[in-house]
Design a protein around this motif. Structure first.
Motif, PDB file in Angstrom:
ATOM      1  N   THR A 141       6.297   1.301 -11.537  1.00 15.58           N
ATOM      2  CA  THR A 141       7.154   1.602 -10.370  1.00 15.58           C
ATOM      3  C   THR A 141       7.599   0.316  -9.681  1.00 15.58           C
ATOM      4  O   THR A 141       8.791   0.114  -9.415  1.00 15.58           O
ATOM      5  CB  THR A 141       6.385   2.513  -9.397  1.00 15.58           C
ATOM      6  N   VAL A 142       6.654  -0.568  -9.396  1.00 17.44           N
ATOM      7  CA  VAL A 142       7.007  -1.831  -8.719  1.00 17.44           C
ATOM      8  C   VAL A 142       7.948  -2.648  -9.606  1.00 17.44           C
ATOM      9  O   VAL A 142       8.930  -3.230  -9.126  1.00 17.44           O
ATOM     10  CB  VAL A 142       5.729  -2.630  -8.360  1.00 17.44           C
ATOM     11  N   SER A 143       7.667  -2.675 -10.913  1.00 15.75           N
ATOM     12  CA  SER A 143       8.520  -3.463 -11.823  1.00 15.75           C
ATOM     13  C   SER A 143       9.954  -2.959 -11.808  1.00 15.75           C
ATOM     14  O   SER A 143      10.901  -3.752 -11.864  1.00 15.75           O
ATOM     15  CB  SER A 143       7.967  -3.403 -13.249  1.00 15.75           C
ATOM     16  N   ARG A 144      10.127  -1.640 -11.740  1.00 22.96           N
ATOM     17  CA  ARG A 144      11.509  -1.107 -11.725  1.00 22.96           C
ATOM     18  C   ARG A 144      12.234  -1.521 -10.450  1.00 22.96           C
ATOM     19  O   ARG A 144      13.415  -1.848 -10.481  1.00 22.96           O
ATOM     20  CB  ARG A 144      11.483   0.406 -11.863  1.00 22.96           C
ATOM     21  N   PHE A 145      11.542  -1.515  -9.341  1.00 22.42           N
ATOM     22  CA  PHE A 145      12.166  -1.961  -8.078  1.00 22.42           C
ATOM     23  C   PHE A 145      12.485  -3.454  -8.145  1.00 22.42           C
ATOM     24  O   PHE A 145      13.531  -3.893  -7.687  1.00 22.42           O
ATOM     25  CB  PHE A 145      11.249  -1.658  -6.877  1.00 22.42           C
ATOM     26  N   LEU A 146      11.577  -4.214  -8.739  1.00 22.47           N
ATOM     27  CA  LEU A 146      11.807  -5.666  -8.823  1.00 22.47           C
ATOM     28  C   LEU A 146      12.977  -5.964  -9.769  1.00 22.47           C
ATOM     29  O   LEU A 146      13.864  -6.753  -9.442  1.00 22.47           O
ATOM     30  CB  LEU A 146      10.524  -6.350  -9.322  1.00 22.47           C
ATOM     31  N   THR A 191       5.396   8.674   5.666  1.00 24.57           N
ATOM     32  CA  THR A 191       5.745   9.750   4.734  1.00 24.57           C
ATOM     33  C   THR A 191       5.362   9.298   3.325  1.00 24.57           C
ATOM     34  O   THR A 191       5.627   8.165   2.936  1.00 24.57           O
ATOM     35  CB  THR A 191       7.267  10.029   4.801  1.00 24.57           C
ATOM     36  N   ARG A 192       4.701  10.178   2.570  1.00 21.14           N
ATOM     37  CA  ARG A 192       4.296   9.838   1.208  1.00 21.14           C
ATOM     38  C   ARG A 192       5.413  10.242   0.246  1.00 21.14           C
ATOM     39  O   ARG A 192       5.959  11.355   0.379  1.00 21.14           O
ATOM     40  CB  ARG A 192       3.019  10.578   0.804  1.00 21.14           C
ATOM     41  N   VAL A 193       5.748   9.348  -0.686  1.00 18.16           N
ATOM     42  CA  VAL A 193       6.837   9.617  -1.634  1.00 18.16           C
ATOM     43  C   VAL A 193       6.316   9.393  -3.048  1.00 18.16           C
ATOM     44  O   VAL A 193       5.746   8.342  -3.341  1.00 18.16           O
ATOM     45  CB  VAL A 193       8.039   8.674  -1.371  1.00 18.16           C
ATOM     46  N   VAL A 194       6.502  10.388  -3.898  1.00 18.26           N
ATOM     47  CA  VAL A 194       6.089  10.267  -5.300  1.00 18.26           C
ATOM     48  C   VAL A 194       7.328  10.323  -6.175  1.00 18.26           C
ATOM     49  O   VAL A 194       8.157  11.230  -6.022  1.00 18.26           O
ATOM     50  CB  VAL A 194       5.176  11.443  -5.716  1.00 18.26           C
ATOM     51  N   ILE A 195       7.445   9.353  -7.091  1.00 17.34           N
ATOM     52  CA  ILE A 195       8.550   9.409  -8.056  1.00 17.34           C
ATOM     53  C   ILE A 195       8.041  10.134  -9.291  1.00 17.34           C
ATOM     54  O   ILE A 195       7.200   9.621 -10.029  1.00 17.34           O
ATOM     55  CB  ILE A 195       9.059   7.997  -8.425  1.00 17.34           C
ATOM     56  N   ARG A 239       6.295  16.619 -13.324  1.00 24.81           N
ATOM     57  CA  ARG A 239       5.191  16.961 -14.225  1.00 24.81           C
ATOM     58  C   ARG A 239       3.857  17.116 -13.503  1.00 24.81           C
ATOM     59  O   ARG A 239       2.885  17.614 -14.049  1.00 24.81           O
ATOM     60  CB  ARG A 239       5.075  15.910 -15.328  1.00 24.81           C
ATOM     61  N   LEU A 240       3.792  16.654 -12.231  1.00 26.91           N
ATOM     62  CA  LEU A 240       2.498  16.686 -11.532  1.00 26.91           C
ATOM     63  C   LEU A 240       2.157  18.095 -11.050  1.00 26.91           C
ATOM     64  O   LEU A 240       3.031  18.825 -10.579  1.00 26.91           O
ATOM     65  CB  LEU A 240       2.536  15.732 -10.339  1.00 26.91           C
ATOM     66  N   ALA A 241       0.870  18.436 -11.144  1.00 27.98           N
ATOM     67  CA  ALA A 241       0.440  19.772 -10.724  1.00 27.98           C
ATOM     68  C   ALA A 241       0.405  19.877  -9.191  1.00 27.98           C
ATOM     69  O   ALA A 241       0.062  18.911  -8.511  1.00 27.98           O
ATOM     70  CB  ALA A 241      -0.955  20.047 -11.282  1.00 27.98           C
ATOM     71  N   PRO A 242       0.754  21.046  -8.636  1.00 25.06           N
ATOM     72  CA  PRO A 242       0.783  21.236  -7.178  1.00 25.06           C
ATOM     73  C   PRO A 242      -0.574  21.071  -6.506  1.00 25.06           C
ATOM     74  O   PRO A 242      -0.653  20.903  -5.300  1.00 25.06           O
ATOM     75  CB  PRO A 242       1.267  22.683  -7.012  1.00 25.06           C
ATOM     76  N   ARG A 243      -1.683  21.089  -7.292  1.00 30.30           N
ATOM     77  CA  ARG A 243      -3.004  20.994  -6.642  1.00 30.30           C
ATOM     78  C   ARG A 243      -3.319  19.575  -6.138  1.00 30.30           C
ATOM     79  O   ARG A 243      -4.319  19.360  -5.454  1.00 30.30           O
ATOM     80  CB  ARG A 243      -4.088  21.469  -7.605  1.00 30.30           C
ATOM     81  N   ARG A 244      -2.497  18.591  -6.463  1.00 27.38           N
ATOM     82  CA  ARG A 244      -2.755  17.210  -6.016  1.00 27.38           C
ATOM     83  C   ARG A 244      -2.822  17.145  -4.492  1.00 27.38           C
ATOM     84  O   ARG A 244      -2.073  17.843  -3.795  1.00 27.38           O
ATOM     85  CB  ARG A 244      -1.643  16.277  -6.518  1.00 27.38           C
ATOM     86  N   ARG A 245      -3.702  16.246  -4.000  1.00 32.56           N
ATOM     87  CA  ARG A 245      -3.944  16.201  -2.540  1.00 32.56           C
ATOM     88  C   ARG A 245      -2.683  15.944  -1.727  1.00 32.56           C
ATOM     89  O   ARG A 245      -2.500  16.512  -0.653  1.00 32.56           O
ATOM     90  CB  ARG A 245      -4.982  15.125  -2.218  1.00 32.56           C
ATOM     91  N   VAL A 282       4.826   5.832  -4.501  1.00 36.97           N
ATOM     92  CA  VAL A 282       4.030   5.595  -5.718  1.00 36.97           C
ATOM     93  C   VAL A 282       4.661   6.332  -6.897  1.00 36.97           C
ATOM     94  O   VAL A 282       5.423   7.285  -6.723  1.00 36.97           O
ATOM     95  CB  VAL A 282       2.553   6.060  -5.579  1.00 36.97           C
ATOM     96  N   GLY A 283       4.304   5.871  -8.103  1.00 33.63           N
ATOM     97  CA  GLY A 283       4.769   6.535  -9.322  1.00 33.63           C
ATOM     98  C   GLY A 283       3.875   7.702  -9.686  1.00 33.63           C
ATOM     99  O   GLY A 283       2.728   7.804  -9.216  1.00 33.63           O
ATOM    100  N   ALA A 284       4.391   8.553 -10.564  1.00 33.99           N
ATOM    101  CA  ALA A 284       3.653   9.762 -10.961  1.00 33.99           C
ATOM    102  C   ALA A 284       2.304   9.428 -11.588  1.00 33.99           C
ATOM    103  O   ALA A 284       1.314  10.140 -11.364  1.00 33.99           O
ATOM    104  CB  ALA A 284       4.507  10.564 -11.941  1.00 33.99           C
ATOM    105  N   ALA A 285       2.232   8.311 -12.336  1.00 36.84           N
ATOM    106  CA  ALA A 285       0.970   7.986 -13.016  1.00 36.84           C
ATOM    107  C   ALA A 285      -0.126   7.641 -12.015  1.00 36.84           C
ATOM    108  O   ALA A 285      -1.310   7.912 -12.256  1.00 36.84           O
ATOM    109  CB  ALA A 285       1.182   6.835 -14.002  1.00 36.84           C
ATOM    110  N   THR A 286       0.251   7.046 -10.886  1.00 36.82           N
ATOM    111  CA  THR A 286      -0.757   6.724  -9.864  1.00 36.82           C
ATOM    112  C   THR A 286      -1.339   8.003  -9.268  1.00 36.82           C
ATOM    113  O   THR A 286      -2.548   8.113  -9.043  1.00 36.82           O
ATOM    114  CB  THR A 286      -0.137   5.812  -8.769  1.00 36.82           C
ATOM    115  N   VAL A 287      -0.491   8.987  -9.034  1.00 36.24           N
ATOM    116  CA  VAL A 287      -0.996  10.268  -8.511  1.00 36.24           C
ATOM    117  C   VAL A 287      -1.877  10.934  -9.576  1.00 36.24           C
ATOM    118  O   VAL A 287      -2.932  11.481  -9.276  1.00 36.24           O
ATOM    119  CB  VAL A 287       0.175  11.179  -8.088  1.00 36.24           C
TER     120      VAL A 287
END
Ligand SMILES: NC(=O)c1ccc[n+]([C@@H]2O[C@H](COP(=O)([O-])OP(=O)(O)OC[C@H]3O[C@@H](n4cnc5c(N)ncnc54)[C@H](OP(=O)(O)O)[C@@H]3O)[C@@H](O)[C@H]2O)c1
Length: 306
Positions: A242-247, A163-167, A172-178, A140-145
């Motif tokens: 994110t999906v658009s960049r892959f496409l 395995t979960r992968v965040v781009i 910029r994402l805070a470490p408190r995210r689940r 997933v992209g950072a905005a989704t998180v």
């Protein structure tokens, strides 16, 4: 001696799902089904290969549809096999990359504030959990998180968490995210080279660097980096950017677009590609349609796109 049950006696939705997971696991371990084979469960319920002519059920990785059925099964089971089998085969050496977008009739995946629970109906939510269960990694992209603080687990279906992968190119994402705190599955954060500035981990998550091209981390380089971690079957779950960049980078093998009869108005768009002048230049994949409750799913085969 007790005979193994015939496939028509055991192939209900639950056993079809076990079969699909077993095939996906084989593909993940680098031993995918390569040729047309018959399939059966043995007495212990393990997947067993038999010659195609002996199988009541046979899988043909190159076929469309990818299976043949000599015995009658419920339509829901046939649909399940039809939809998921193409994601459970492959050559095992190269990566298989598939994506999903759940969008409104006006092509939005969330409101302008990022609310997206839930655009599509319960059948499609279960579908997303199945896609996770068939993958080694969910991306997933950072905005989704940022918007959803998701768990990205398979809690609605039997199956292992990928395995979960965040781009997150600039971390910029805070470490408190689940994703960074909970240990339901490993988490990888993909960032641009140099962004980590000495940081080893974000919470429990490992950091993987990829060489940026301008502000973009090339999707092919992300896939390659994940492959080096043994993650070859990759599900890109969203969001739209994110999906658009892959496409756009032509890195997707398949894209599922589920359309729900709802109008959201100006929000967060789904697939968004650069403008073209001529319709001849449009990406026109071969697509199959599946009814998903009130929603309609398009399965786009991009490997065959003209
Ligand atoms: N309906 C659905 O199917 C669905 C699925 C998932 C999410 N959602 C919703 O979608 C919304 C978020 O989607 P979105 O399109 O706004 O954003 P997104 O795709 O979730 O995240 C985009 C961000 O991720 C980073 N990113 C992704 N790929 C990158 C790449 N190749 N190179 C560099 N950076 C990359 C960038 O971060 P930076 O901004 O840091 O540069 C980019 O701005 C949320 O509201 C979420 O709830 C809906």
């Amino acid at each position: 001696m007790t005979q193994a049950p015939a496939l028509r006696e055991v192939l209900d939705e639950s056993s079809a799902w076990s079969l699909l997971r077993a095939l996906a696991k084989r593909a993940s371990s680098g031993q995918p089904l390569r040729r047309a084979r018959g399939l059966a469960f043995d007495r212990r319920g393990e997947l067993r290969e038999v010659p195609p002519e002996m199988g009541l059920f046979s899988v043909d990785p190159d076929g469309e549809p990818a299976f043949r059925m000599a015995a009658h099964v419920a339509p829901s089971v046939a649909q399940m096999l039809d939809l998921y089998l193409p994601l459970c085969v492959g050559d095992g050496k190269t990566s298989l990359v598939f994506a999903h977008m759940g969008q409104s009739l006006d092509a939005q995946i969330a409101t302008s504030t990022g609310a997206s629970r839930y655009v599509t109906g319960p059948e499609n939510i279960q579908h997303m959990h199945r896609l996770r269960a068939l993958a080694d990694a969910v991306v997933v992209g950072a905005a989704t998180v940022d918007c959803d603080d998701p768990q990205l687990t398979t809690r609605l279906v039997p199956g292992d968490n990928p395995t979960r992968v965040v781009i997150d190119p600039a971390l910029r994402l805070a470490p408190r995210r689940r994703l960074f705190q909970e240990d339901a599955a490993p988490t990888i954060v993909v960032c641009a080279c140099g962004a980590r500035a000495g940081t080893e981990r974000i919470g429990r998550a490992e950091i993987v660097e990829v060489e940026a091209e301008g502000r973009v981390l090339p999707p092919a380089a992300i896939v390659e980096a994940l492959s080096r971690h043994g993650l070859r079957r990759i599900f890109v779950e969203g969001g739209g950017i994110t999906v658009s960049r892959f496409l756009e980078a032509r890195v997707l093998d398949r894209l599922h677009v589920t359309i729900c009869p709802i109008f959201i108005g100006k929000g967060r768009p789904g697939v968004c590609l650069p403008a073209i002048d001529r319709l001849d230049d449009a990406l026109r994949p071969r697509a199959r349609r599946f009814d998903f409750g009130d929603d309609m799913l398009f399965d786009c085969n991009l490997a065959r796109a003209s």
